[in-house]
Design an enzyme around this catalytic site. Sequence first.
Site, PDB file in Angstrom:
ATOM      1  N   GLU A  90      72.784  74.288  54.964  1.00 30.86           N
ATOM      2  CA  GLU A  90      71.437  73.967  54.508  1.00 30.86           C
ATOM      3  C   GLU A  90      71.299  72.575  53.891  1.00 30.86           C
ATOM      4  OE1 GLU A  90      69.939  77.248  52.200  1.00 30.86           O
ATOM      5  OE2 GLU A  90      69.943  78.534  53.964  1.00 30.86           O
ATOM      6  N   GLU A 139      72.429  83.038  58.649  1.00 30.54           N
ATOM      7  CA  GLU A 139      71.899  83.773  57.495  1.00 30.54           C
ATOM      8  C   GLU A 139      70.517  84.317  57.816  1.00 30.54           C
ATOM      9  OE1 GLU A 139      71.788  81.827  53.629  1.00 30.54           O
ATOM     10  OE2 GLU A 139      73.700  80.852  54.052  1.00 30.54           O
TER      11      GLU A 139
HETATM   12  C1  BGC Z   1      71.589  80.142  50.860  1.00 35.58           C
HETATM   13  C2  BGC Z   1      72.283  81.266  50.128  1.00 35.58           C
HETATM   14  C3  BGC Z   1      71.281  81.999  49.263  1.00 35.58           C
HETATM   15  C4  BGC Z   1      70.226  82.582  50.162  1.00 35.58           C
HETATM   16  C5  BGC Z   1      69.156  83.383  49.443  1.00 35.58           C
HETATM   17  C6  BGC Z   1      70.239  80.501  51.399  1.00 35.58           C
HETATM   18  O1  BGC Z   1      69.352  79.458  51.185  1.00 35.58           O
HETATM   19  O2  BGC Z   1      72.419  79.583  51.828  1.00 35.58           O
HETATM   20  O3  BGC Z   1      73.339  80.709  49.407  1.00 35.58           O
HETATM   21  O4  BGC Z   1      71.865  82.956  48.454  1.00 35.58           O
HETATM   22  O5  BGC Z   1      69.572  81.562  50.850  1.00 35.58           O
HETATM   23  O6  BGC Z   1      68.397  82.576  48.621  1.00 35.58           O
END
Ligand code: BGC
Length: 447
Positions: free
Chosen positions: A166, A353
């Site tokens: 990110e 993610e």
């Molecule tokens: C990040 C994580 C974070 C998740 C939830 C992402 O932006 O990579 O580290 O915990 O979002 O906020």
Amino acid sequence: MAIIQFPEGMKWGTATASYQIEGAVNEGGRGTSIWDTFSKTPGKVVNGDNGDIACDSYHRYEEDVELLTDLGVDVYRFSVAWPRIFPNGTGEVNQEGLEYYHRLVDKLIEKGIEPMCTLYHWDLPQALEDKGGWNNRETIDAFVQYAELMFNEFSGKIKSWLTLNEPWCISFLSNYIGAHAPGNKDLQLATQISHHLLVAHGLTVKKFRNLGIEGKIGFAPNTTWLEPYSNRQEDIDACNREIGWYIEWFMDPVFKGNYPEFMLDWFKKKGVQLEIKDGDMEAIQQRVDFLGINYYTGHIARYKENSGLLDWELVEMNYDRTDIGWPIFPEGFYNVLMRIKESYGDIPIYITENGSCYNDEPENGQVKDNGRISYLQQHLTALSRAIASGVNVKGYITWSLLDNFEWAEGYSMRFGIVHVNYRTLERTKKDSYYWFKQTIANNWFEN
Ligand code: BGC
């Protein structure tokens, strides 16, 4: 009821990040990171929480690998804490740090789980921050050296690498909005940092190729979607600016070798002067083997003059929200993936993610997180639409294996499919864990 079937060979996984789960910040020779400093600065993190103990995964990694094994994942995405490897960012290597990741990776391999390693998930060594952090080009060199060491050390064991997690968060969230470490509020600085990050990414990919390391390398930008409130051009343009800030700003340089004109013009209007050195764009535009995509939420928005950096405002349409307040917007996930396909072609994509915050607690040993199951169902349905539309999706990695240190929200927000009791550190599988396990085993689910 419909069966949502995934293609054969689809890889399933879960993700975590070093500072969010490891704890043991003063053990194993680890140096200080900017998140140690930031979380201990009053007012920066909810409840004054910090990652000193977190999920204690530094000591409990075997238990965590057991959870992964029982879940049946193909891939585990984790990150390496740079200050465990180079406590001062550069210079002396800390063997104990390397040994910890060897233990973890060996255990994963023993259980037939593919390790996917993120080199940078935000825990910059404080020693580098003290010299200007990502605004100092020496940090780029330090990162490439750290990456080179990791490639050589884990060659043959780790075959999937991500340079940066990110870059939008590392630059703009942390240095313009100021919500994450190091907490600056300076658009010029943040934009310059975004450029340095991309150079660091590109030079690392180049190094990986030159070393001839076996495996694949990519990066994991975060994405979002803003749906224009109307078809008025000014609404469409406003939404495009926000999406472009996440997607095109970070992906055009990598895939096309230049920054998007519409964003450059906008930043120029805001007084930003981006310094690009000779050779930078060539360095950034290295072929990547895959793209990691992180997606959580989207909104409906419209143009509003002099509103924030990009002149838009949200329009409240009463979408359901997760416990952190983010609208559930699975159509945005589909749209993001289609936009990427249209702009950059058929690059293999891993969803690195996607997940949701629900703060359900155990009752008699059970965590009934139906909200999370529904979120997963909706997003996996959107994903399967994208696959049907030709997006080259190779895998889906949910955030997160464990409830963990949620950055500025501390321990108040839970994203895990496994509950962590932060007092006893006991892990409890949530209902979503069992749902995900069944989905992985079937390679389909019924919605
Ligand atoms: C990040 C994580 C974070 C998740 C939830 C992402 O932006 O990579 O580290 O915990 O979002 O906020």
